[in-house]
Design an enzyme around this catalytic site. Structure first.
Site, PDB file in Angstrom:
ATOM      1  N   ASP A  63       0.770  -1.248   0.000  1.00 53.89           N
ATOM      2  CA  ASP A  63       0.000   0.000   0.000  1.00 53.89           C
ATOM      3  C   ASP A  63       0.802   1.299   0.000  1.00 53.89           C
ATOM      4  O   ASP A  63       0.257   2.336  -0.308  1.00 53.89           O
ATOM      5  CB  ASP A  63      -1.002  -0.008   1.172  1.00 53.89           C
ATOM      6  CG  ASP A  63      -2.306   0.684   0.800  1.00 53.89           C
ATOM      7  OD1 ASP A  63      -2.531   0.919  -0.403  1.00 53.89           O
ATOM      8  OD2 ASP A  63      -3.099   1.001   1.699  1.00 53.89           O
ATOM      9  N   HIS A 351       1.893   4.182   6.295  1.00 55.81           N
ATOM     10  CA  HIS A 351       1.789   4.841   4.980  1.00 55.81           C
ATOM     11  C   HIS A 351       0.580   5.773   4.870  1.00 55.81           C
ATOM     12  O   HIS A 351       0.374   6.376   3.813  1.00 55.81           O
ATOM     13  CB  HIS A 351       1.761   3.793   3.866  1.00 55.81           C
ATOM     14  CG  HIS A 351       0.653   2.794   4.030  1.00 55.81           C
ATOM     15  ND1 HIS A 351       0.840   1.605   4.671  1.00 55.81           N
ATOM     16  CD2 HIS A 351      -0.637   2.825   3.649  1.00 55.81           C
ATOM     17  CE1 HIS A 351      -0.309   0.934   4.673  1.00 55.81           C
ATOM     18  NE2 HIS A 351      -1.220   1.657   4.067  1.00 55.81           N
TER      19      HIS A 351
END
Length: 958
Positions: A63, A351
């Site tokens: 991701d 993230h």
């Protein structure tokens, strides 16, 4: 692991045991083992090893938005051999797929010895969800996501055909359809081993859902496997099952293409070097906005990082010297908070954390956690300083010490730190203790804020030091331009990883008082209010010169912007051409940057411009006039006269940014330097503060695709070796859109969601300060014409400038002014036998498990030391005018590194401290020999970890 640790904490013993058994038996694999995806492996891996006794082998990172080569390096040196990635540019996936290069060996661009190769599987399609993982046709793959059947609450397939339960009547047709997708997907890879992930965000929430997937796939697999004419075998497996099956096959069958470089790590696959920025997932939507989103918290991230490192180093010294004495109680009793600080920092590396792509309330949670940890660490450091300067045989409780407090403090998680005001009076003195977290002695001008200008500065031996006071200016233009306080400067010299004491005093007749700066001002707003006790005059002329022994700057008075810098020795002038501009955007959000046209300059003639000149510091402070009543930016330009030090060679820029209020909606603020360097559309920006990456401007892609991450450094260079560098104290985004230009985005305020899952814009801007150190160098490598694709390295000077900016000194002051006669037992603490060479950096010195420090049965060495040998541009005038040696000239021996501490039981280890076999980590040098000889053998660019023990000379033991 942050989630697993939360679950584990509350899970009953039986559940814990069942889980651990599944992991140990290989039925359940923990991939990466980072505290978050995809970072903080050390914290996650160590927790996992301690709790369940397993160490992850394979990395899974689906991701994060683009990938850094540093990640591949760190994983390899942690003992990983395989990694999987997903979010890379769609055109790049297409290019790699055409040549069956989606699986490759990632090699670092400096590595000529193949010591860094790690095997990578890149997923081929748009997303990691089930519609985009079974094969190239999402409308078909979605029919095999059985959690989308009517009985579950997930959204149905957007392609109209929903999954149906597999039964004897439809199993043949369903299995053939699925196998067709598998076959098509397999044409993009070289081997006959194929990976089909099966999952998505927020899945497998209950047994029924997992059962539905398993039940249906089992029927499909049974059909395929029981029909040999289909020539396929399908089974459930873990990531380790995939990589080990693939490696077995690649060792039996040679998949190498003619003319391909073969890696000894795994033959049959190409080797690639470089990184995967900037990411685009579709239609030229470039994800360069997140490089800058929520810049306030990107700055806090770095402050917490360097404060944590400083605390771990101080904690190591306290334990090293105190051992079983009472003072060892301080770091041991604090260890829970130290762990919490590591985990709060680790959590923000998620993230959607440091990237600035979380919802507002989540940002508040991240910010609050980091703030709490900063407060805790500063309190700990204040006490540790007192222990190290005190009598270590003192039997009083070290957790009750309270002589010192930090000089800077934050009142709240989302406001800038402020300096506490020193107010010595009546012949008393405040002691100020400085901690230097770097591995070389540091000579630099330091600053505290005082309320009384009649002060003197004394060194720890009582001698008088030259000092300067300057007015402290406001960031916003109102009636009072000055705050009424004063900035007090003096030159400090602090030993490597050590402490030094200074005294700020009043009524010391033997010492001269601080010299007041001379103030000159330009304003179109009537009278300039001159603060006491300064001498103020009016600035005449269009530009003004600021000068120290190294360089002269020319600043445009009417706009307050930096124009040129001239090297005093050779008279060489560089255009800097500072400009502040604003993009308007439509469709930009937390992830995406989508500007409308180019940035327009926003500074008009007028405003306030104030020049303060003194013997140590000269500062040009600008409150610019813009079209808005309240300017979104004010800034200062400073040069220092420290005397033959790094500080004299740089230009300090500090921007105070307030993109607050609806007038700045859908605006993105930049600073641009329009230099005269002929960089031919190429600039260099760093990856993780660890290595540089070459960035080429392409006209064929949109402006936003030419923006790149700038965690800490960007530079331009011409073919003659002239270089202009900008060092940053925080992560931002940078671009070179025209020849000689380097622009850096400072903040962005966006009303719209950009359709990538956040569901909101970015409107929670906070006032903040951004600090850059600008450096001009004219003697780095001239670029060879034939080899212009070379990635350049920073010079040794540039590395030092970056280290000084990112690892600032930590200052502590006595809470109350003291009598002249008051002194702690020691004024100075210098733990190293000698400063380390300039190309060696102590990444960390820590005690990984302080709670086990006193366990008699502890077989493991109790301390960990991580060293990095910096790669540097060798042709740059080597020492850059610095008193510097390199490890090539002056080897480092761990046995003799510390002055009063013996180093015992040294052992080289992996970067997560869990593998003691150097062979499996790919190191070239015979690092295993360190145990006998103590010599640090480390190749340029490598990071090396050691486990060791520290003991004071036996006389101190009790």
């Amino acid at each position: 692991m942050s989630y697993l640790e939360r679950w584990w904490r509350d899970a009953p013993r039986k559940k814990q045991e069942a889980f651990a058994k599944l992991v140990r038996d290989g039925q359940l694999e923990i991939v990466s083992g980072g505290w978050v995806m995809n970072d903080e492996m050390m914290e996650g891996n160590m927790w996992l090893n301690e709790t369940i006794g397993v160490v992850p082998k394979n990395s899974w990172s689906i991701d994060p938005f683009g990938y850094s080569a540093t990640m591949a390096y760190v994983l390899r040196r942690m003992g990983f051999h395989n990694m999987l990635i997903q979010r890379t540019h769609y055109e790049l996936k297409k290019e790699l797929a055409m040549n069956r290069n989606l699986e490759y060996l990632w090699r670092q661009n400096w590595d000529i010895d193949e010591t860094t190769d790690i095997f990578v599987h890149m997923m081929p399609f748009y997303s990691y969800d089930i519609p985009h993982t079974c094969g190239p046709e999402p409308a078909i793959c979605c029919q095999f996501d059985f959690a989308r059947m009517r009985s579950f609450s997930y959204e149905s397939c957007p392609w109209r055909y929903d999954p149906v339960e597999t039964n004897p009547n439809n199993v043949q047709e369903r299995a053939m359809k699925l196998l067709d997708q598998y076959r098509k997907k397999s044409t993009l890879y070289r081997t006959n081993t194929l990976l089909i992930p099966l999952g998505d965000d927020f899945r497998y929430v209950d047994t029924e859902e997992a059962e539905a997937q398993f039940r249906n796939y089992e029927k499909l697999f049974d059909y395929i496997n029981s029909n040999p004419h289909l020539k396929a075998e399908v089974k459930f497996g873990t990531l380790e099952d995939y990589f080990s099956t693939l490696r077995d096959e690649a060792e039996r069958i040679n998949y190498t293409r003619p003319g391909e470089l073969v890696s000894s790590e795994l033959p049959g696959f190409p080797t690639l070097s470089g990184d995967f920025f900037t990411y685009a997932d579709r239609n030229q939507d470039y994800w360069s906005g997140y490089y800058v989103s929520r810049p306030y918290f990107k700055a806090v991230d770095r402050v917490l990082e360097q404060t944590l490192r400083a605390s771990e180093i101080l904690s190591s010294f306290v334990l090293g010297y105190c051992q079983r004495l009472q003072c060892a109680k301080l770091p041991i009793s604090f260890s829970h908070k130290l762990t919490a600080a590591r985990r709060n920092l680790a959590l923000f590396q998620h993230h959607d954390g440091v990237t600035g792509t979380a919802k507002d309330h989540v940002v508040v949670d991240y910010g609050t956690r980091m703030h709490t940890s900063l407060q805790d660490l500063q309190l700990f450091m204040s006490r540790a300083v007192e222990v190290l300067l005190g009598d270590i045989h003192d039997r009083s409780d070290p957790t009750l010490l309270s002589h010192f407090e930090p000089v800077q403090e934050r009142s709240k998680y989302d406001v800038q730190p402020v300096y506490k005001v020193l107010n010595p009076h009546g012949g008393k003195a405040h002691s100020v203790v400085l901690f230097n977290p770097l591995e070389q002695t540091r000579d630099e001008i330091v600053m505290v804020v005082v309320s009384n200008p009649d002060v003197s500065v004394l060194s720890s031996d009582g001698s008088c030091l030259k000092s300067q006071i300057s007015p402290e200016w406001q960031y916003v233009s109102d009636e009072k331009v000055s705050t009424g306080q004063h900035r007090l400067y003096w030159r400090a010299s602090v030993p490597a990883l050590g402490l030094e004491t200074y005294y700020v005093a009043t009524g010391y007749d033997d010492c001269e008082k601080a010299t007041p700066a001379v103030v000159k001002a330009f304003t179109t707003a009537g009278q300039f209010p001159c603060p006491e006790p300064y001498d103020c005059s009016k600035l005449e002329g269009k530009s003004v010169e600021m000068k120290n022994s190294y360089q002269s700057l020319s600043v445009d008075v009417r706009h307050g912007l930096l124009q040129t810098a001239t090297h005093n020795k050779d008279g060489k002038q560089t255009d800097i051409g500072e400009e502040i501009g604003m993009y308007r955007s439509h469709g930009s959000g937390a992830y995406l940057f989508k500007p409308i046209g180019e940035a327009q300059p926003i500074v008009e003639e007028g405003g306030y411009f104030i020049l303060s000149e003194g013997p140590l510091v000269q500062e040009a402070h600008s409150l610019p006039k813009t079209e808005w009543r309240k300017s979104p930016i004010s800034h200062s330009t400073r040069i220092y006269s420290c005397g033959d030090s790094i500080q004299d060679m740089l230009i300090e820029k500090e921007y105070h940014v307030e993109l607050v209020g609806h007038v700045f909606n859908d605006k993105e603020l930049i600073v641009r330097f329009k230099t005269d360097i002929d960089n031919q559309g190429v600039f260099y920006s760093d990856l993780n503060g660890f290595q540089m990456s070459r960035r080429q401007m392409y006209d064929k892609i949109p402006l936003q695709g030419n923006y790149y991450p700038m965690p800490s450094l960007a530079f331009l260079q011409d073919s003659l070796g002239n270089r202009f560098s900008v060092h940053s104290k925080q992560s931002l985004g940078a671009a070179s859109l025209k020849n000689g230009w380097l622009e850096i985005m400072l903040d962005r305020r966006l009303t719209q969601d950009d359709g990538r899952g956040l569901g909101q814009g970015v409107m929670d801007n906070r006032p903040m300060n951004v600090i850059f150190h600008l450096l001009r160098e004219s003697n780095v490598s001239a670029l060879p014409k034939t080899h212009s694709l070379l990635t350049l390295q920073p010079s040794l000077l540039s590395h030092r400038v970056g280290a000084h900016l990112n690892y600032p000194m930590h200052a502590f002051m006595s809470k109350k002014p003291q009598e002249k006669s008051f002194k702690l037992p020691q004024q100075t603490f210098a733990p190293l036998a000698a400063p380390l060479p300039c190309d060696v950096h102590v990444v960390n010195l820590k005690v990984p498990q302080p709670l086990k420090f006193h366990h008699a049965e502890a077989v493991e060495a109790r301390f960990a030391l991580l060293l990095q040998r910096r790669g540097w541009d060798a042709s740059f005038c080597r020492r850059g005018g610095l008193n510097c040696t390199t490890i090539g000239e002056e080897p480092v021996n761990l046995f003799y590194m510390f002055k009063d501490l013996a180093v015992l039981d040294v052992k080289a280890t992996s970067l997560n401290l869990l593998h003691d076999d150097p062979e499996m980590l790919g190191y070239l040098e015979q690092i295993g020999d360190v145990a006998q000889e103590g010599n640090v053998l480390i190749s340029p660019m490598d990071i090396q970890a050691y486990k060791l023990d520290l003991q004071p000379p036996s006389s101190q033991e009790e």
